[in-house]
Design a protein around this motif. Structure first.
Motif, PDB file in Angstrom:
ATOM      1  N   SER A  25     -25.980 -44.670  21.380  1.00 11.54           N
ATOM      2  CA  SER A  25     -26.965 -43.902  20.627  1.00 11.54           C
ATOM      3  C   SER A  25     -26.602 -43.941  19.156  1.00 11.54           C
ATOM      4  O   SER A  25     -25.436 -44.128  18.804  1.00 11.54           O
ATOM      5  N   GLU A 106     -21.753 -42.384  20.373  1.00 16.25           N
ATOM      6  CA  GLU A 106     -22.724 -41.873  19.407  1.00 16.25           C
ATOM      7  C   GLU A 106     -22.301 -42.363  18.030  1.00 16.25           C
ATOM      8  O   GLU A 106     -21.219 -42.032  17.555  1.00 16.25           O
ATOM      9  N   LYS A 124     -17.547 -40.305  19.546  1.00 19.02           N
ATOM     10  CA  LYS A 124     -18.472 -40.061  18.435  1.00 19.02           C
ATOM     11  C   LYS A 124     -17.885 -40.654  17.163  1.00 19.02           C
ATOM     12  O   LYS A 124     -16.757 -40.336  16.792  1.00 19.02           O
TER      13      LYS A 124
END
Ligand SMILES: [Zn+2]
Ligand SMILES: [Zn+2]
Length: 140
Positions: A25, A106, A124
């Motif tokens: 993502s 992410e 992340k």
């Protein structure tokens, strides 16, 4: 490996792609503007087109292009200009993604607005970390 079908809203673009093992993502400003929200996509993949009548490419940076349907407006692909054979594929365009497939990264977490949050735990990376890891070529 399973092969999945995908298409845009109007089916002017249809394709097959190998079933992914994970999704990524991206919260960067470009991806959010292009996708209307966080971008969730299959990692760089080999895409076989059945129909690409309405597929158009928009050069969104010096190193990358984004593929979209010229008729219905669906956001579909991202590819590097230097390596156009493989492209990331917007997850929403792909049929029958397995329930077992999860988002493992992410990107550009520092550009994520506070009004949404993806559930679950995963790696992340900030924009600076993305650039350090992949070089400018893989981002935006
Ligand atoms: Zn379309
Ligand atoms: Zn992005």
């Amino acid at each position: 490996m399973d092969v999945l079908n995908g298409h845009c809203l109007c089916k002017g673009v249809s394709f097959t792609v190998d079933a992914p093992e994970h999704l990524d993502s991206c919260h960067c400003g470009q991806c959010r503007r292009w996708s209307g929200g966080p971008n969730i996509s299959l990692d760089f993949s080999q895409v076989t087109f059945q129909n690409k009548q309405t597929l158009k490419w928009y050069k969104s940076s010096d190193w990358a292009e984004r593929g979209f349907c010229d008729k219905c407006g669906s956001s579909l692909f991202y590819r590097l200009i230097d390596d156009p054979k493989k492209m990331t594929v917007c997850a929403g365009a792909v049929n029958n993604l397995s329930d077992k497939v999860t988002i493992t990264k992410e990107f550009f977490i520092d550009e994520k607005p506070s009004f949404y949050e993806l559930a679950g735990d995963r790696q992340k990376l900030t924009g600076a970390e993305v650039f350090a890891l992949y070089g400018a070529e893989e981002s935006n």
